[in-house]
Design an enzyme around this catalytic site. Structure first.
Site, PDB file in Angstrom:
ATOM      1  CG  LEU A  43      -4.504   2.044  -3.592  1.00  0.00           C
ATOM      2  CD1 LEU A  43      -3.939   3.017  -4.364  1.00  0.00           C
ATOM      3  CD2 LEU A  43      -4.880   2.179  -2.325  1.00  0.00           C
TER       4      LEU A  43
ATOM      5  NE  ARG B  29      -8.521   5.167  -4.107  1.00  0.00           N
ATOM      6  CZ  ARG B  29      -7.439   5.966  -4.489  1.00  0.00           C
ATOM      7  NH1 ARG B  29      -8.317   5.394  -5.888  1.00  0.00           N
ATOM      8  NH2 ARG B  29      -7.113   6.180  -4.284  1.00  0.00           N
TER       9      ARG B  29
ATOM     10  CE1 TYR C 258      -7.584  -0.291   6.587  1.00  0.00           C
ATOM     11  CE2 TYR C 258      -9.833   0.784   5.569  1.00  0.00           C
ATOM     12  CZ  TYR C 258      -9.817  -0.139   6.366  1.00  0.00           C
ATOM     13  OH  TYR C 258     -10.218  -0.982   6.374  1.00  0.00           O
ATOM     14  CD  GLU C 259      -7.989   0.091  -0.560  1.00  0.00           C
ATOM     15  OE1 GLU C 259      -7.713   0.300  -1.173  1.00  0.00           O
ATOM     16  OE2 GLU C 259      -7.943  -1.299   0.424  1.00  0.00           O
ATOM     17  N   GLY C 260      -6.485   5.617  -0.058  1.00  0.00           N
ATOM     18  CA  GLY C 260      -6.301   6.837  -0.896  1.00  0.00           C
ATOM     19  C   GLY C 260      -7.730   7.728   0.393  1.00  0.00           C
TER      20      GLY C 260
END
Length: 603
Positions: free
Chosen positions: A268, A272, A410-412
């Site tokens: 991740l 990011r 997304y990606e946290g």
């Protein structure tokens, strides 16, 4: 080499407590000849293979996404970050970023497929796989012969990735793990043949990663759900994946047992910063479309680009795009340099890249939040400039707005990343990797002292702006330092305070990156050639000061009381004060006039 690099390299998060010279930042104007050639090749691919087919992507043509991915693989674009030993181009981190940047703006559908495959679909094997696993799977992934998908999210496990319920049970003969469970929102699921699957063995604290080969003619207990009907990224294949006694050979465990959470988190981090890159050219294209329309569209017998309200929008859109570029490539080169240091010290490529990216995880989270929000705002203002036509599918803005919306999730999610950025910084300080305590104590002593009333000399370009940046860092140290002192380890429970602190942190990094890029370019190209860039750097800082003032005040009045609160509010006022305010309207007009004249984003 390691010694030379070590003198100049900074640690992740250290920008907050260390002055960075403009000569020490990398900018898009520093691209090497090789990087420029790669950028141009990727732009040409985007113009030829993606943009002309936008209507097909919007009509959910999943086959076109797969076909275009294969073409990208044939040209080497899927293997830019993959070492040459495994069929890739073995290029540096900056080249990985610029490929992602310029290939992602044609449509969010292809951008998502590309990002999912090259990042979380390929990288876990490249960085955590055994030599046998890498030799077996990575070349086919790098060349686009097979596609990857990443099966982490579950109905009950989103932001809390380690809470997944999918199980892995060793078979009696000890040769396979039997997987049972359900995954959702799996990008590329409709055409992927290699799945990275996360499951829990027995009652392990952490999940474990596995490599699953999927053959639709021999499904091995794997069932795919129907394609999800999504707001945007419509031709990106997104499905649920169900596992019913699916067998995975024991040798296909990725890394060690219980190592899945670590794999997920590190994947991740890279995802990011690459997501930030994927939003950059999208901003450039939206701005260019908006400028062209504003120059052509007449109301009251005047092109709407002549109106102040439209100039304001265009200038702010361009400023944020310029800031995003500045910060993204600054961080990318920091990561590339850190990888080079570790490799020169004898680390394997795997370890060097893992540690290099992990070192700058704070910056990765900052960029993910800032740039994903900027592309959303950019597309939103793009619709507004187009007026009623912006709401129509006939113009490019509505699809840009829909595609942009997922970037904040997304990606946290951005909420998670805001809290992570501050949380990781505090942890680094506790480990002694970044000295926050010393500077925070110094700020506390400064607040107790008598302020200087000397008139500073701000005659040199950016002297006042750099002085303000230094003081904004004091705001963060004051607010975050006091919050840590007050709440200690319980700070993570105070999410609204963390959010306020992260807003300050984000704006400092973005504003400083923008000023340093511009200062560097003024020194080599001259002030006249950088007139509009100077205006953007000053405008971004002005906006950042406003955000930091608001977030700082919110934090202070929410956890401090009485004399402490009064003292901190006085400190906030002192640290955010301009001696010479910029003429904001003039700055915006300077930027907008250049955009109008060039009829595109031109910085």
């Amino acid at each position: 080499m390691a010694e030379t690099l070590n003198k100049d390299i900074i640690r992740g998060g250290q920008f907050l407590v260390k002055e960075t010279k403009c000569e020490d930042v990398f900018t898009p104007e520093d691209f090497t000849e090789e990087q420029t050639m790669m950028r141009d090749a990727v732009k040409e691919f985007n113009e030829r293979e993606i943009i002309p087919h936008k209507t097909r992507f919007e009509a959910k043509d999943y086959a076109l996404t797969e076909e275009t991915m294969r073409k990208a693989g044939e040209l080497g674009f899927l293997g830019v970050a993959v070492p040459e030993a495994y069929g890739g181009l073995g290029m540096g981190f900056v080249s990985t970023m610029l490929t992602c940047d310029y290939i992602s703006s044609g449509t969010g559908s292809f951008s998502t497929a590309f990002g999912a495959h090259t990042g979380i679909g390929t990288m876990p094997i490249t960085l955590y796989g055994t030599e046998e696993q890498k030799q077996k799977y990575v070349p086919a992934l790098a060349m686009g012969e097979r596609f990857g998908a990443y099966c982490l999210t579950e109905p009950g496990a989103g932001s809390d990735a380690n809470s997944g319920k999918t199980t892995a049970e060793l078979t009696e003969d000890g040769k396979h793990y039997k997987i049972n469970g359900q995954k959702m929102w799996i990008s590329n699921a409709g055409f992927a043949e290699i799945f990275i699957v996360f499951a829990r063995i027995e009652n392990d604290k952490n999940i474990t990663g596995f490599i699953l080969e999927y053959d639709k003619n021999n499904p091995n207990g794997v069932t795919l759900g129907e394609e999800e009907h999504k707001l945007g990224i419509r031709a990106s294949s997104t499905r649920q994946v169900f596992f019913n006694d699916t067998l995975i050979p024991v040798e296909n465990m990725l890394s060690e047992r219980g190592g899945g959470f670590k794999i997920a988190m590190n994947a991740l981090n890279v995802g990011r910063i690459k997501l930030a890159a994927a939003c950059l050219d999208s901003q450039r294209r939206v701005i260019t479309d908006a400028v062209k329309y504003a120059n052509e569209r007449k109301q009251f017998k005047t092109p709407i680009a002549e109106f102040g309200a439209i100039k304001m929008k265009l200038a702010e859109m361009a400023t944020n795009a310029y800031a995003g570029e500045s910060a993204s490539y600054r961080a990318a080169k920091n990561i590339e340099d850190r990888i080079a240091i570790r490799e020169s010290e004898g680390n394997s490529h795997q370890d060097a890249e893992l540690k290099g990216v992990e070192e700058f995880a704070i910056e990765c989270s900052i960029l993910k939040v800032a740039v994903s929000e900027d592309i959303q705002n950019c597309a939103d203002e793009g619709i507004q400039i187009f007026g009623g036509m912006g709401f129509s599918e006939e113009t490019p803005m509505e699809s840009a707005w829909r595609d942009a919306r997922i970037a904040r999730i997304y990606e946290g999610t951005n909420e998670i990343n805001r809290m992570l950025s501050v949380g990781m910084l505090v942890k680094k300080a506790m480990k002694g990797h970044v000295d926050l305590l010393g500077p925070a104590t110094a700020v506390g002593n400064e607040l107790m002292g008598i302020p200087s009333f000397d008139a500073p000399d701000f005659s040199e370009l950016f002297s006042e702006e750099k002085d303000i940046i230094a003081r904004l860092k004091k705001v963060f140290l004051m607010v975050a330092g006091s919050a840590v002192q007050k709440f200690g380890p319980d700070l993570e429970k105070h999410q609204q305070l963390l959010t306020a602190a992260s807003n300050i942190l984000i704006e400092i990094y973005m504003a400083e990156s923008t000023i340093l890029r511009t200062e560097k370019n003024v020194k080599r190209f001259g002030e006249a050639a950088q007139k509009e860039q100077i205006a953007m750097a000053k405008l971004y800082l002005y906006n950042a000061v406003e955000i930091i003032t608001k977030s700082g005040r919110e934090g202070i009045i929410s956890f401090a009381e009485g004399d402490e609160q009064r003292m901190m509010l006085m400190g906030l006022k002192r640290f955010t004060k301009y001696t010479n305010y910029p003429n904001v309207v003039e700055l915006r007009n300077t930027i907008a006039e250049k955009l109008k004249a060039e009829n595109k984003y031109c910085f």
